[in-house]
Design a protein around this motif. Structure first.
Motif, PDB file in Angstrom:
ATOM      1  N   LEU A   6       0.824  -1.199   0.000  1.00 48.26           N
ATOM      2  CA  LEU A   6       0.000   0.000   0.000  1.00 48.26           C
ATOM      3  C   LEU A   6       0.858   1.249   0.000  1.00 48.26           C
ATOM      4  O   LEU A   6       1.959   1.261   0.556  1.00 48.26           O
ATOM      5  CB  LEU A   6      -0.906   0.031   1.238  1.00 48.26           C
ATOM      6  N   SER A   7       0.350   2.306  -0.599  1.00 50.53           N
ATOM      7  CA  SER A   7       1.097   3.558  -0.558  1.00 50.53           C
ATOM      8  C   SER A   7       1.201   4.017   0.893  1.00 50.53           C
ATOM      9  O   SER A   7       0.338   3.715   1.714  1.00 50.53           O
ATOM     10  CB  SER A   7       0.418   4.615  -1.424  1.00 50.53           C
ATOM     11  N   PRO A   8       2.256   4.746   1.228  1.00 48.54           N
ATOM     12  CA  PRO A   8       2.466   5.138   2.629  1.00 48.54           C
ATOM     13  C   PRO A   8       1.366   6.080   3.123  1.00 48.54           C
ATOM     14  O   PRO A   8       0.796   6.848   2.360  1.00 48.54           O
ATOM     15  CB  PRO A   8       3.820   5.848   2.618  1.00 48.54           C
ATOM     16  N   GLN A   9       1.081   5.987   4.399  1.00 48.85           N
ATOM     17  CA  GLN A   9       0.125   6.897   5.015  1.00 48.85           C
ATOM     18  C   GLN A   9       0.719   8.299   5.031  1.00 48.85           C
ATOM     19  O   GLN A   9       1.937   8.470   5.047  1.00 48.85           O
ATOM     20  CB  GLN A   9      -0.202   6.451   6.438  1.00 48.85           C
TER      21      GLN A   9
END
Length: 154
Positions: A6-9
């Motif tokens: 997942l893309s970073p928060q």
């Protein structure tokens, strides 16, 4: 892409404080729906309140205080038949289901069958999301997905 990719928060974004809280389900019989979640899925009634001519409630899974189902009592039942397979359920646009994580799918499905819950098809693996999935329906055909993480997820 796995869930670990997942893309970073990003906590600097305007909407960074958003988190899931509940899903609302409008049902024709408030008491029957509340009973179904409590008796069939071991949910807890967390809060109840009136709103206009309706009764509402937050219900939570047995061991989770972060996600709720909001029951909105009243309304006309859908005339749509309960689908016999997941694929049959995917043709209409709009709301489809909400998902609950489970640890032991086979045990869960066996107990749901024992409790008389409608199982939509058989559990299946979807490697693209590294999950084993099953779908159930309440007495009005509202779908609930059950998802078990496959063993090889990091």
């Amino acid at each position: 892409m796995s869930m670990s990719d997942l893309s970073p928060q990003n906590n600097k974004r305007t909407f960074a404080s958003m988190k899931g809280h509940h899903v609302a389900v409008r049902v024709p019989d408030y008491e029957a729906s509340k009973r179904w979640f409590v008796e069939k899925l071991d949910f807890r009634v967390v809060q109840e309140w009136p709103y206009g001519d309706m009764n509402l409630a937050y219900l939570a899974p047995a061991n989770d205080n972060t996600f709720f189902i909001e029951i909105l009592g009243g309304g006309t039942p859908s005339n749509a038949p309960i689908p016999s397979t997941v694929n049959d359920s995917l043709h209409e646009a709009g709301y489809h289901h909400f998902c609950l994580h489970v640890d032991r799918m086979d045990d869960m499905i066996a107990e749901l069958r024992r409790r008389g819950v409608t199982i939509i098809g058989e559990p299946f693996e979807l490697e693209a999301i590294n999950r084993r999935l099953a779908f159930i329906a309440d007495q009005w055909g509202n779908l609930i997905e059950l998802a078990q993480l496959l063993e090889n997820e990091i």
